[in-house]
Design a protein around this motif. Sequence first.
Motif, PDB file in Angstrom:
ATOM      1  N   VAL A 547     -19.689  17.079  73.137  1.00  0.00           N
ATOM      2  CA  VAL A 547     -20.802  16.826  74.056  1.00  0.00           C
ATOM      3  C   VAL A 547     -21.909  17.832  73.779  1.00  0.00           C
ATOM      4  O   VAL A 547     -21.656  19.037  73.663  1.00  0.00           O
ATOM      5  N   VAL A 570     -32.957   8.203  81.353  1.00  0.00           N
ATOM      6  CA  VAL A 570     -31.579   8.034  80.886  1.00  0.00           C
ATOM      7  C   VAL A 570     -31.239   6.552  80.788  1.00  0.00           C
ATOM      8  O   VAL A 570     -30.624   6.092  79.816  1.00  0.00           O
ATOM      9  N   SER A 573     -32.747   5.005  77.775  1.00  0.00           N
ATOM     10  CA  SER A 573     -32.262   5.512  76.485  1.00  0.00           C
ATOM     11  C   SER A 573     -31.125   4.682  75.923  1.00  0.00           C
ATOM     12  O   SER A 573     -30.887   4.671  74.720  1.00  0.00           O
ATOM     13  N   VAL A 575     -28.046   5.357  76.223  1.00  0.00           N
ATOM     14  CA  VAL A 575     -26.997   6.275  75.780  1.00  0.00           C
ATOM     15  C   VAL A 575     -26.162   6.690  76.994  1.00  0.00           C
ATOM     16  O   VAL A 575     -26.682   6.805  78.110  1.00  0.00           O
ATOM     17  N   VAL A 577     -25.034   9.084  79.226  1.00  0.00           N
ATOM     18  CA  VAL A 577     -25.526  10.419  79.572  1.00  0.00           C
ATOM     19  C   VAL A 577     -25.105  10.739  81.000  1.00  0.00           C
ATOM     20  O   VAL A 577     -25.171   9.885  81.882  1.00  0.00           O
ATOM     21  N   LYS A 578     -24.685  11.976  81.216  1.00  0.00           N
ATOM     22  CA  LYS A 578     -24.360  12.416  82.569  1.00  0.00           C
ATOM     23  C   LYS A 578     -25.383  13.456  83.006  1.00  0.00           C
ATOM     24  O   LYS A 578     -25.328  14.606  82.589  1.00  0.00           O
ATOM     25  N   LEU A 592     -28.437  17.538  80.834  1.00  0.00           N
ATOM     26  CA  LEU A 592     -27.962  16.235  80.386  1.00  0.00           C
ATOM     27  C   LEU A 592     -26.826  16.419  79.393  1.00  0.00           C
ATOM     28  O   LEU A 592     -27.012  17.022  78.335  1.00  0.00           O
ATOM     29  N   CYS A 594     -24.562  14.637  76.702  1.00  0.00           N
ATOM     30  CA  CYS A 594     -24.736  13.422  75.911  1.00  0.00           C
ATOM     31  C   CYS A 594     -24.026  13.565  74.570  1.00  0.00           C
ATOM     32  O   CYS A 594     -23.656  14.670  74.158  1.00  0.00           O
ATOM     33  N   ALA A 598     -27.358  11.998  70.015  1.00  0.00           N
ATOM     34  CA  ALA A 598     -28.457  11.537  70.868  1.00  0.00           C
ATOM     35  C   ALA A 598     -29.295  12.683  71.407  1.00  0.00           C
ATOM     36  O   ALA A 598     -30.307  12.446  72.073  1.00  0.00           O
ATOM     37  N   LEU A 602     -33.139  12.540  73.175  1.00  0.00           N
ATOM     38  CA  LEU A 602     -33.231  12.810  74.605  1.00  0.00           C
ATOM     39  C   LEU A 602     -34.136  14.003  74.887  1.00  0.00           C
ATOM     40  O   LEU A 602     -34.873  14.023  75.878  1.00  0.00           O
TER      41      LEU A 602
END
Length: 739
Positions: A547, A570, A573, A575, A577-578, A592, A594, A598, A602
């Motif tokens: 990550v 997000v 995107s 993707v 993502v948290k 973020l 990810c 990515a 981002l």
Amino acid sequence: MNRKTVAVLPGDGIGPEVLDAALPVIEALGLPLDLEFGDIGWDCWRTEGTPVPDRTWDLIGRSDAVLLGATTSKPRREALAELAPELRESAPQYISPIIQLRQRLDLFANLRPVENYLGGGTPYRFCVVRENTEGLYAGLDWNHVPDEMWPLVAEHPNVRRSGRPGATASIRLQTSHGLDRILRFAFETARGQGYERVTLADKPNVLRRSSAYVLERLEAIAADYPEISFEVLNVDAVALWMARRPERFGVIVAENMFGDILSDLGGGVMGGLGLAPSANIGESGNYFEPVHGSAPAMAGRGRANPAAAFLTIGLMLEHLGFKDEAGSIQDAVRHVTRRRDRVTYDLGGDATTSEAAQAVIDACGEVPHTPTAAVITIGDELLRGDLEDSNAGNASRMLGERGIPVRVRHTIGDDEAAIADAIRPSLGRDDVIVVLGGLGPTSDDVTRSAVARALGRPLEHREEAWQGVVERLTRFGVAIHDDNRRQALFAEGADLLPNPNGTAWGCHTKAQGSSVIMLPGPPRECLPMLESVLRDGLPHVPAPPAVATVFRRTLGIIEADAAALVDDLVRDSGVAVKPAYRWHYPYVDIRLGCPPEAADDLSKRLDSALADHIVTDRDRTAVQELALLLDERDLALDLDDRLTGGVFAAELARERHSSDGSRSLSVVLSADWESGDRSAYTGTVALTCLIRDETGEHTDHLTVPNRGAEVTTYFAEFAAWSLARHLGGRSHPHTEESA
């Protein structure tokens, strides 16, 4: 493997939408199946006068399996009223498509698996096998007692009072042919699925003679399966124990009506019919159907739970010989439902049908997920505030450093039931559960029994741990009491964790896919033990995916506005993502998590969306950023700092290595209280930072709430931010990568 043909009959109501959402899993798993779609259900009845057209029977006849969505059935009067006008005169008889399939294909066995997909509580896995062709649903049902039957019922006291016009009758038909094949199917299911017991649910205490014959057939069939035990229980007792102790069952087999009731009860035990699959099997045909019904009021709203459709597809795949792929689907549903990852409203989420389905398909593709943990600290003294709960924070930090973020933390008193209740919801949902405290020798140390209770296991004495207690107490000349023996009790089958700094050993065990670690409470004992467990590794805990973390610290924007911008970013995107947000005056931090590939994209998106507010991409304040720049460029400040009362100058001096420089910048910080009261801290204040250098004058403005004395901190950070930006201060985008 030869390709197989599946007849897909979407049906009506929510049937088409749940199958449309779930069927892509077939392609995702790369299965050699050809899907051919056919018509069935209410629209066929209304327009053609039959719910199962001939063309559909032809499709079924040349298919290896039938996957049914859901169909609507209505009473005869309503069914006739909805027929196309040109069909009403012939008044065709409406027969439910389900009944037609079962009768025409002789599908004698209905199979309803029941499993704890939601996690928490005691694990269970059993199935209900229902006989489909006889029993009280055999069709021997009259609105008036037939002549042939009248002598048998005429002397019943209620019949004498009601008279012949006021009596009806039904027959529970059971035959050796029907009984033998459903009982054999039950035992074969137990053997094939690894169940150790077959339970016949009947009513032998009332239906004494017919039930006695059923028992004869059960004993005859069971003789061919000596490794599988069997029992006969009253159906009402089975219903009670299904609700109270579902883990006691393996295969439950019952006649048609009893099986019908127990099957739906099984769906309730699981958490709702949105999780309930079914199979209907005959000697030369089959169909597989999620049992939630057509629910026409929900059709087209995108709220139906597709989990039952996935599990039904899994049953079908297993029947067709794709056992591993069926297991993948079951694992995926278990993963999504236990983590509440994109689930529908009935499971407490807000995902649409298609979103929930995609979550399962993603999980089938073994998309790496981040393991999660739960930390539970025990002790009345923690709840009273007598002791600071430092263990929870330290354990969270240690787990996080190893890529296992803590999802939930609980502090529980010395209460066995409460501790067990705190553990159960994390079983099967969190990869690691750490329980700290309550392992001493006194009567209020109840963690051991609570952990065993949550796991559904007995406590057992472990001599190795007892000898460790004795050796340590003897070494220090401490008396050994019978109460110390409590410290040698552990949940059955647990691996022991020696305690080099105390008498309370810990343990580690696996349950429902979770690693449960029980440790003593004193920090000098539990933290080294936890460090050792994590260092040695937890083999069944999946390695966290790599990550990358994209971080930005912002100023001059409130948390809600920042989150709205970033959440849209997000979403666009595409993707996984948290996002995480942290407000700490005067900053809003955005983090973020990810995939590493990515991160660059981002970062650019984030910088574009928040260009006017970004202070830094590292965990530093604007004052710290400015101090680094001034030292790097050998600059001094000619600073008018009356607005902050010298706070800005003092903070900057504290961060710098030297305040001297070969060149200097002139800085004037001023403010205008536009509304409210300056000293009462109301309204807003408009800030201005004026910078003069050899290139001319440069001005930044920002309006902030006059919220309290701490607004002086905002003034200082704003001035530092303005200067740093003027100097081209924010460093190149920086991301952190972890595994």
